[in-house]
Design a protein around this motif. Structure first.
Motif, short mmCIF file in Angstrom:
data_model
loop_
_atom_site.label_atom_id
_atom_site.label_comp_id
_atom_site.label_asym_id
_atom_site.label_seq_id
_atom_site.Cartn_x
_atom_site.Cartn_y
_atom_site.Cartn_z
N MET A 65 0.82 -1.19 0.00
CA MET A 65 0.00 0.00 0.00
C MET A 65 0.86 1.25 0.00
SD MET A 65 -2.92 1.33 0.06
CE MET A 65 -3.73 2.80 0.47
N GLY A 66 1.90 1.22 0.83
CA GLY A 66 2.78 2.37 0.92
C GLY A 66 3.45 2.68 -0.40
N LYS A 67 3.91 1.64 -1.09
CA LYS A 67 4.56 1.83 -2.39
C LYS A 67 3.59 2.44 -3.40
CE LYS A 67 7.97 -1.83 -1.98
NZ LYS A 67 8.46 -3.10 -2.52
N PHE A 68 2.37 1.96 -3.39
CA PHE A 68 1.35 2.46 -4.31
C PHE A 68 1.07 3.95 -4.05
CE2 PHE A 68 -3.23 3.18 -5.22
CZ PHE A 68 -3.17 3.04 -6.60
N LEU A 69 0.89 4.30 -2.78
CA LEU A 69 0.62 5.70 -2.44
C LEU A 69 1.82 6.59 -2.78
CD1 LEU A 69 -1.38 5.45 0.89
CD2 LEU A 69 -2.22 6.02 -1.38
N LYS A 121 -5.09 -3.67 0.79
CA LYS A 121 -6.07 -4.76 0.85
C LYS A 121 -7.32 -4.33 1.62
CE LYS A 121 -2.94 -8.68 0.50
NZ LYS A 121 -2.39 -9.86 1.18
N ASP A 122 -7.16 -3.50 2.65
CA ASP A 122 -8.33 -3.03 3.41
C ASP A 122 -9.25 -2.21 2.51
OD1 ASP A 122 -7.28 -4.23 5.65
OD2 ASP A 122 -6.57 -2.36 6.56
N ILE A 123 -8.66 -1.40 1.65
CA ILE A 123 -9.46 -0.61 0.71
C ILE A 123 -10.18 -1.53 -0.25
CG2 ILE A 123 -9.32 1.07 -1.18
CD1 ILE A 123 -6.91 2.29 0.35
N VAL A 124 -9.46 -2.50 -0.80
CA VAL A 124 -10.05 -3.44 -1.76
C VAL A 124 -11.20 -4.22 -1.12
CG1 VAL A 124 -9.61 -5.52 -3.13
CG2 VAL A 124 -7.96 -3.64 -3.14
N PHE A 125 -10.99 -4.73 0.10
CA PHE A 125 -12.04 -5.51 0.76
C PHE A 125 -13.24 -4.64 1.13
CE2 PHE A 125 -8.93 -8.79 0.92
CZ PHE A 125 -9.66 -9.97 1.01
N GLY A 126 -13.00 -3.40 1.55
CA GLY A 126 -14.11 -2.49 1.85
C GLY A 126 -14.95 -2.21 0.63
N VAL A 127 -14.29 -1.90 -0.49
CA VAL A 127 -15.00 -1.62 -1.73
C VAL A 127 -15.73 -2.88 -2.22
CG1 VAL A 127 -14.72 -0.98 -4.16
CG2 VAL A 127 -13.49 0.29 -2.38
N THR A 148 -17.98 6.34 -5.58
CA THR A 148 -16.93 7.36 -5.48
C THR A 148 -16.70 7.74 -4.03
OG1 THR A 148 -17.56 8.20 -7.66
CG2 THR A 148 -16.22 9.64 -6.28
N LEU A 149 -17.78 7.95 -3.28
CA LEU A 149 -17.64 8.27 -1.86
C LEU A 149 -16.98 7.15 -1.08
CD1 LEU A 149 -21.02 10.05 -0.96
CD2 LEU A 149 -18.74 11.07 -1.13
N ILE A 150 -17.33 5.91 -1.39
CA ILE A 150 -16.73 4.76 -0.70
C ILE A 150 -15.23 4.73 -0.95
CG2 ILE A 150 -16.61 2.22 -0.73
CD1 ILE A 150 -18.99 3.31 0.87
N ILE A 151 -14.80 4.99 -2.17
CA ILE A 151 -13.37 5.03 -2.48
C ILE A 151 -12.68 6.11 -1.64
CG2 ILE A 151 -11.66 5.55 -4.28
CD1 ILE A 151 -12.90 2.87 -4.76
N VAL A 152 -13.25 7.30 -1.62
CA VAL A 152 -12.66 8.41 -0.85
C VAL A 152 -12.63 8.07 0.64
CG1 VAL A 152 -13.01 10.82 -0.16
CG2 VAL A 152 -13.25 10.16 -2.55
N ILE A 153 -13.72 7.54 1.16
CA ILE A 153 -13.79 7.23 2.59
C ILE A 153 -12.79 6.15 2.97
CG2 ILE A 153 -15.28 6.18 4.37
CD1 ILE A 153 -17.62 7.73 3.02
N THR A 154 -12.69 5.08 2.16
CA THR A 154 -11.75 4.01 2.52
C THR A 154 -10.31 4.50 2.45
OG1 THR A 154 -11.85 3.15 0.25
CG2 THR A 154 -13.27 2.09 1.89
N PHE A 155 -9.98 5.32 1.46
CA PHE A 155 -8.63 5.90 1.42
C PHE A 155 -8.40 6.79 2.63
CE2 PHE A 155 -8.00 4.48 -2.92
CZ PHE A 155 -6.62 4.36 -2.99
N ALA A 156 -9.39 7.61 2.99
CA ALA A 156 -9.25 8.51 4.14
C ALA A 156 -9.03 7.71 5.43
CB ALA A 156 -10.47 9.40 4.27
N ILE A 157 -9.75 6.62 5.60
CA ILE A 157 -9.59 5.78 6.79
C ILE A 157 -8.17 5.22 6.84
CG2 ILE A 157 -10.26 3.58 7.85
CD1 ILE A 157 -13.15 4.24 6.86
N GLU A 158 -7.70 4.69 5.73
CA GLU A 158 -6.36 4.09 5.71
C GLU A 158 -5.27 5.14 5.92
OE1 GLU A 158 -5.72 0.78 5.82
OE2 GLU A 158 -7.90 0.71 5.99
N ILE A 159 -5.41 6.29 5.30
CA ILE A 159 -4.43 7.36 5.49
C ILE A 159 -4.48 7.85 6.93
CG2 ILE A 159 -3.85 9.74 4.84
CD1 ILE A 159 -4.80 8.94 1.96
N GLY A 160 -5.69 7.96 7.48
CA GLY A 160 -5.84 8.34 8.88
C GLY A 160 -5.16 7.36 9.82
#
Length: 132
Positions: free
Chosen positions: A1-5, A98-104, A74-86
């Motif tokens: 995930m870190g590499k991707f970001l 993977k958390d983002i993928v499983f959430g979506v 679109t909101l789900i994508i933004v929210i899951t990214f925000a949660i992981e970045i948070g």
């Protein structure tokens, strides 16, 4: 995930540097805030011109649920990214793609179940109206 970001941040940085070089080369002297205003404004308008005809077509053909799905997805994508970045920033969890993928994927699965139930409901209504 870190590499991707980091890759995404690197790509944005390259675009940012390119735009700054253009600003310097043509001596426009826009500030960083003015560049953000212009670039994000233009990007948003380009997206409007691309999305609006599609949404008009969807409305014309009575596909309002598709518009709702696109918006919520679109909101789900933004929210899951925000949660992981948070989680990364606050050290309250592990930031994982993977958390983002499983959430979506969870949203998609639950929407598919909803769509099936909704489809059956509308089918029953049509059959009832046809028999009366």
């Amino acid at each position: 995930m870190g590499k991707f970001l980091y890759w995404i941040v690197g790509q944005v940085a390259k675009i940012h540097n390119y735009l700054l070089r253009l600003n310097d080369a043509y001596e426009y002297n826009f500030s960083d805030k003015e560049l953000h205003f212009l670039i994000i404004g233009a990007l948003g308008m380009a997206m409007i011109f691309a999305v609006h005809p599609v949404f008009k077509w969807l409305v014309k053909h009575n596909h309002i649920m598709v518009i709702s799905w696109i918006y919520v997805f679109t909101l789900i994508i933004v929210i899951t990214f925000a949660i992981e970045i948070g989680q990364r920033v606050t050290n309250t969890g592990v930031m994982e793609f993977k958390d983002i993928v499983f959430g979506v994927f969870g949203f998609i699965c639950m929407f598919l179940v909803f769509s099936a139930v909704r489809g059956i409901y509308h089918l029953v209504l049509r059959l009832m109206h046809r028999n009366t």
